[in-house]
Design an enzyme around this catalytic site. Structure first.
Site, PDB file in Angstrom:
ATOM      1  CE  LYS A  22      -1.796   1.591   4.055  1.00 29.43           C
ATOM      2  NZ  LYS A  22      -1.425   3.008   4.229  1.00 29.43           N
ATOM      3  CG  ASN A  23       2.489   2.734   3.548  1.00 27.81           C
ATOM      4  OD1 ASN A  23       1.299   3.014   3.338  1.00 27.81           O
ATOM      5  ND2 ASN A  23       2.999   2.630   4.756  1.00 27.81           N
ATOM      6  NE  ARG A  94       1.002  12.615   7.074  1.00 30.24           N
ATOM      7  CZ  ARG A  94       1.363  13.862   7.281  1.00 30.24           C
ATOM      8  NH1 ARG A  94       0.480  14.757   7.657  1.00 30.24           N
ATOM      9  NH2 ARG A  94       2.615  14.239   7.140  1.00 30.24           N
ATOM     10  CB  CYS A 118      -4.985  11.524  11.593  1.00 33.93           C
ATOM     11  SG  CYS A 118      -3.451  10.712  11.984  1.00 33.93           S
ATOM     12  NE  ARG A 123       0.452  10.472  10.099  1.00 30.85           N
ATOM     13  CZ  ARG A 123       0.113   9.353   9.477  1.00 30.85           C
ATOM     14  NH1 ARG A 123      -1.107   8.893   9.570  1.00 30.85           N
ATOM     15  NH2 ARG A 123       0.969   8.700   8.752  1.00 30.85           N
ATOM     16  CG  ASP A 308       3.089   1.801   9.522  1.00 28.29           C
ATOM     17  OD1 ASP A 308       2.707   2.649  10.339  1.00 28.29           O
ATOM     18  OD2 ASP A 308       3.208   2.043   8.298  1.00 28.29           O
ATOM     19  NE  ARG A 400      -7.091   4.280   5.670  1.00 28.13           N
ATOM     20  CZ  ARG A 400      -6.334   5.137   6.314  1.00 28.13           C
ATOM     21  NH1 ARG A 400      -6.588   5.446   7.563  1.00 28.13           N
ATOM     22  NH2 ARG A 400      -5.306   5.699   5.723  1.00 28.13           N
TER      23      ARG A 400
HETATM   24  C1  UD1 Z   1       4.369   7.024   6.049  1.00 32.00           C
HETATM   25  C2  UD1 Z   1       3.494   5.790   5.934  1.00 32.00           C
HETATM   26  C3  UD1 Z   1       2.933   5.412   7.308  1.00 32.00           C
HETATM   27  C4  UD1 Z   1       4.072   5.247   8.304  1.00 32.00           C
HETATM   28  C5  UD1 Z   1       4.975   6.469   8.313  1.00 32.00           C
HETATM   29  C6  UD1 Z   1       6.197   6.292   9.191  1.00 32.00           C
HETATM   30  C7  UD1 Z   1       2.637   6.011   3.690  1.00 32.00           C
HETATM   31  C8  UD1 Z   1       1.477   6.254   2.805  1.00 32.00           C
HETATM   32  N1  UD1 Z   1       2.419   6.084   5.009  1.00 32.00           N
HETATM   33  O1  UD1 Z   1       3.530   8.079   6.493  1.00 32.00           O
HETATM   34  O2  UD1 Z   1       2.198   4.181   7.184  1.00 32.00           O
HETATM   35  O3  UD1 Z   1       3.532   5.060   9.610  1.00 32.00           O
HETATM   36  O4  UD1 Z   1       5.430   6.764   6.977  1.00 32.00           O
HETATM   37  O5  UD1 Z   1       6.948   5.192   8.776  1.00 32.00           O
HETATM   38  O6  UD1 Z   1       3.723   5.726   3.223  1.00 32.00           O
HETATM   39  N2  UD1 Z   1       6.109  14.947  10.203  1.00 32.00           N
HETATM   40  C9  UD1 Z   1       6.222  16.285  10.492  1.00 32.00           C
HETATM   41  N3  UD1 Z   1       6.169  17.185   9.448  1.00 32.00           N
HETATM   42  C10 UD1 Z   1       6.034  16.788   8.153  1.00 32.00           C
HETATM   43  C11 UD1 Z   1       5.935  15.399   7.873  1.00 32.00           C
HETATM   44  C12 UD1 Z   1       5.981  14.506   8.933  1.00 32.00           C
HETATM   45  O7  UD1 Z   1       6.353  16.677  11.656  1.00 32.00           O
HETATM   46  O8  UD1 Z   1       6.015  17.640   7.265  1.00 32.00           O
HETATM   47  C13 UD1 Z   1       6.142  13.975  11.347  1.00 32.00           C
HETATM   48  C14 UD1 Z   1       4.808  13.221  11.456  1.00 32.00           C
HETATM   49  O9  UD1 Z   1       3.884  13.943  12.218  1.00 32.00           O
HETATM   50  C15 UD1 Z   1       5.246  11.943  12.123  1.00 32.00           C
HETATM   51  C16 UD1 Z   1       6.653  11.706  11.570  1.00 32.00           C
HETATM   52  O10 UD1 Z   1       7.080  12.952  11.053  1.00 32.00           O
HETATM   53  O11 UD1 Z   1       5.323  12.106  13.518  1.00 32.00           O
HETATM   54  C17 UD1 Z   1       6.702  10.649  10.472  1.00 32.00           C
HETATM   55  O12 UD1 Z   1       5.915  11.061   9.383  1.00 32.00           O
HETATM   56  P1  UD1 Z   1       6.219  10.635   7.866  1.00 32.00           P
HETATM   57  O13 UD1 Z   1       7.501   9.889   7.784  1.00 32.00           O
HETATM   58  O14 UD1 Z   1       6.043  11.853   7.029  1.00 32.00           O
HETATM   59  O15 UD1 Z   1       5.016   9.636   7.620  1.00 32.00           O
HETATM   60  P2  UD1 Z   1       4.026   9.603   6.398  1.00 32.00           P
HETATM   61  O16 UD1 Z   1       4.767   9.803   5.122  1.00 32.00           O
HETATM   62  O17 UD1 Z   1       2.829  10.445   6.668  1.00 32.00           O
END
Ligand code: UD1
Length: 421
Positions: A22-23, A94, A118, A123, A308, A400
Site C-alpha cells: 500500500k505505502n 493523509r 488524525c 501529522r 506500523d 484500508r
Molecule cells: C508514512 C506511511 C505510514 C508510516 C509512516 C512512518 C505512507 C502512505 N504512510 O507516512 O504508514 O507510519 O510513513 O513510517 O507511506 N512529520 C512532520 N512534518 C512533516 C511530515 C511529517 O512533523 O512535514 C512527522 C509526522 O507527524 C510523524 C513523523 O514525522 O510524527 C513521520 O511522518 P512521515 O515519515 O512523514 O510519515 P508519512 O509519510 O505520513
C-alpha cells in the site's frame, strides 16, 4: 458496518501470499501526474486506500482504468483538468498530500488540504512545505488549504530535511524529477518504498541516484515518459502475518516475503525466540515450543523497528514470558490498541510514548474496537490466541490496508469470519 469474529486458540499452518505494498503504491499512483504518457502499475493491492487515491487522481483529470486481473492499474494524465486535493478526500487519507509535489512540477500550481489531526497524532506538513519552498515554490496556508505555486517552474536546490519524513522525501523526489537543475535531498527517508518510487521514476526517464540512502541526488529532466512498474511487496503486511503464527502457534510460509524488507523487525522476532527461515518462495515463520520471550522495542525510521508494526508486536508481547517495554518514537498517541488489549486480559501500562507490557499466560476473547489500521489488525492477531470469541468492530480501518484478511488467515486454519450488519 462489518465486524470480524475470531474464535481463538488454533495454531496456524499453511501459506499466505503477500500483496503489493500500500505505502509503495500510494506514491507511485500520483507519479502519473508527472507525464502525459500512460503509467501502468502491476501487483497493485486491492485496498480502500488505493481506491481513494484513484478517486483523488480522477478528480484532477487522470484516467484510472479499472484493475485488470485485480492487480494491474493503468493511469493516464494526458489532460489534467484540476489541481485541488479536497479536504473531503485528504481527511480520509493523509497520503493524498502526495499529489502536491508532482502537481506543482507538472502544472505549476496545486491546492492541497492540510490533513488535520488524525487518530495517531498531529501529522503536520512543514517538512514537505520547507523542501518545496527551497525549490522556489511559493506556498501559503489559506482556509485550511496549502496554496502552492511555482509560476517560473521549480529549481534544483540543496535540501536538508529536519526529519527523514517518508512523505516529504517522496513529494520532493517527484517534484525534483522535473525541476531545472540538480536537487540534493539530505537526511532523506530510507524506507524501501522510497527506492521503489525512485526505480519507477528512473524507468520514466528521471535521473536519480542514492534512493534508499540518506542522500538522494536528482538531476531534473525536461519531460518524463510512460512506464510499467511492479509494486514492491508489502513489508507491513508481511510483518503482520509473520506475527500470526508467532502469536497463535504453528508455522506459516509467507509467499513473496523478503528479509531485506524487514530490518530490525527480524532481529526482534529472533530475540523473542521465533524462527524465521528463507524458503524458495518467501519466508517460513515457526513458533518454537513454550512461551515467546519478552523483548523491548523502540520504533525508528527504516531499518529500525517500524511504527506500523508496533501494535502487532504489542499483541505478541501480551502473552510473552516476562516484561517488555515498547517505546513509540515516530508518532505521538499511537497506543490506542493498548486499552482494547487490556479488555482482553492483557497487562499494559502506558506513560506518554512508552508502554510496559507484562506477559500473561493467556488472553481472553472480548468485543473490541478498531481505532486505526494497524491497531485493528493487532486485535485480530490477539484474538487468534485468545480463549473464546473476539469481535473486532469498525473494521473499515482494516480494509484500508489489508486485503482479504479473513481469507488469508482462514486458509491457515484460523477460525475467523467477517459479519456484515
Ligand atoms: C508514512 C506511511 C505510514 C508510516 C509512516 C512512518 C505512507 C502512505 N504512510 O507516512 O504508514 O507510519 O510513513 O513510517 O507511506 N512529520 C512532520 N512534518 C512533516 C511530515 C511529517 O512533523 O512535514 C512527522 C509526522 O507527524 C510523524 C513523523 O514525522 O510524527 C513521520 O511522518 P512521515 O515519515 O512523514 O510519515 P508519512 O509519510 O505520513
Amino acid at each position: 458496518m462489518d465486524r470480524i469474529v475470531v474464535q481463538g486458540g488454533r495454531p496456524l499452518s499453511g501459506t499466505i501470499p503477500i500483496a503489493g505494498a500500500k505505502n509503495a503504491c500510494l506514491p507511485l499512483m500520483p507519479a502519473t501526474l508527472l507525464t502525459e504518457e500512460p503509467l501502468t502499475l502491476t501487483n497493485v493491492p486491492r485496498l480502500s486506500d488505493i481506491v481513494t487515491m484513484g478517486r483523488l487522481l480522477e478528480s484532477l483529470g487522470v484516467e484510472v482504468s479499472p484493475m485488470r486481473d485485480g492487480k494491474v492499474m493503468a493511469l493516464s494524465s494526458h489532460a489534467l483538468t484540476g489541481h485541488l486535493a479536497d479536504y473531503e478526500i485528504v481527511r480520509q487519507m493523509r497520503a493524498s498530500n502526495l499529489v502536491l509535489g508532482p502537481l506543482l512540477a507538472r502544472a505549476g500550481h496545486a491546492v492541497v488540504s492540510l490533513p488535520g489531526g488524525c487518530a495517531i497524532g498531529a501529522r503536520p506538513m512543514d517538512i514537505h512545505v520547507t523542501a518545496l519552498e527551497a525549490m522556489g515554490a511559493k506556498i501559503e496556508l489559506r482556509d485550511g488549504y496549502l496554496h502552492a505555486a511555482a509560476p517560473g517552474g521549480l529549481k534544483g536546490a540543496e535540501i536538508e530535511l529536519r526529519f527523514p519524513s517518508v512523505g516529504a522525501t517522496e513529494n520532493t523526489l517527484m517534484a525534483a524529477a522535473l525541476a531545472k537543475g540538480t536537487t540534493v535531498i539530505r537526511n532523506a527517508a530510507r524506507e524501501p518504498e522510497i527506492r521503489d518510487l525512485a526505480d519507477c521514476l528512473i524507468k520514466m526517464g528521471a535521473d536519480i541516484e542514492g534512493a534508499g540512502t540518506p542522500e538522494i541526488v536528482i538531476s531534473g529532466v525536461d519531460r518524463l515518459h510512460g512506464a510499467t512498474h511492479a509494486v514492491l511487496p508489502d513489508r507491513i503486511e508481511l510483518g503482520t502475518y509473520m506475527l500470526a503464527p508467532a502469536i497463535a502457534g504453528g508455522s506459516v510460509e509467507l509467499i513473496g516475503g523478503r528479509l531485506d524488507l524487514l530490518g530490525a523487525f527480524c532481529e526482534k522476532l529472533d530475540a523473542a525466540e521465533i524462527d524465521v527461515v528463507p524458503t524458495e518462495n518467501g519466508l517460513r515463520v515457526t513458533r518454537r515450543n513454550g512461551r515467546v520471550a519478552a523483548v523491548d522495542v523502540v520504533t525508528e525510521v527504516f531499518p529500525g523497528f517500524p511504527t506500523d508494526l508496533q501494535a502487532q508486536m504489542m499483541a505478541l508481547m501480551c502473552t510473552a514470558d516476562g516484561v517488555s517495554v515498547l517505546e513509540e518514537r515516530i508518532f505521538e498517541n499511537r497506543f490506542m490498541h493498548a486499552p482494547e488489549l487490556v479488555r482482553m486480559g492483557a497487562q499494559i501500562e502506558v506513560h506518554g510514548g512508552v508502554a510496559t507490557v507484562t506477559g500473561v499466560e493467556r488472553l481472553k476473547g472480548a468485543p473490541v474496537m478498531a481505532t486505526d489500521l494497524r491497531a485493528s489488525v493487532s486485535l485480530i492477531l490477539a484474538g487468534l490466541a485468545a480463549e473464546g470469541e473476539t469481535v473486532v468492530h469498525r473494521v473499515y480501518h482494516l480494509d484500508r490496508g489489508y486485503e482479504r484478511v479473513e481469507e488469508k488467515l482462514g486458509a491457515c486454519g484460523a477460525q475467523i469470519e467477517r459479519v456484515s450488519e
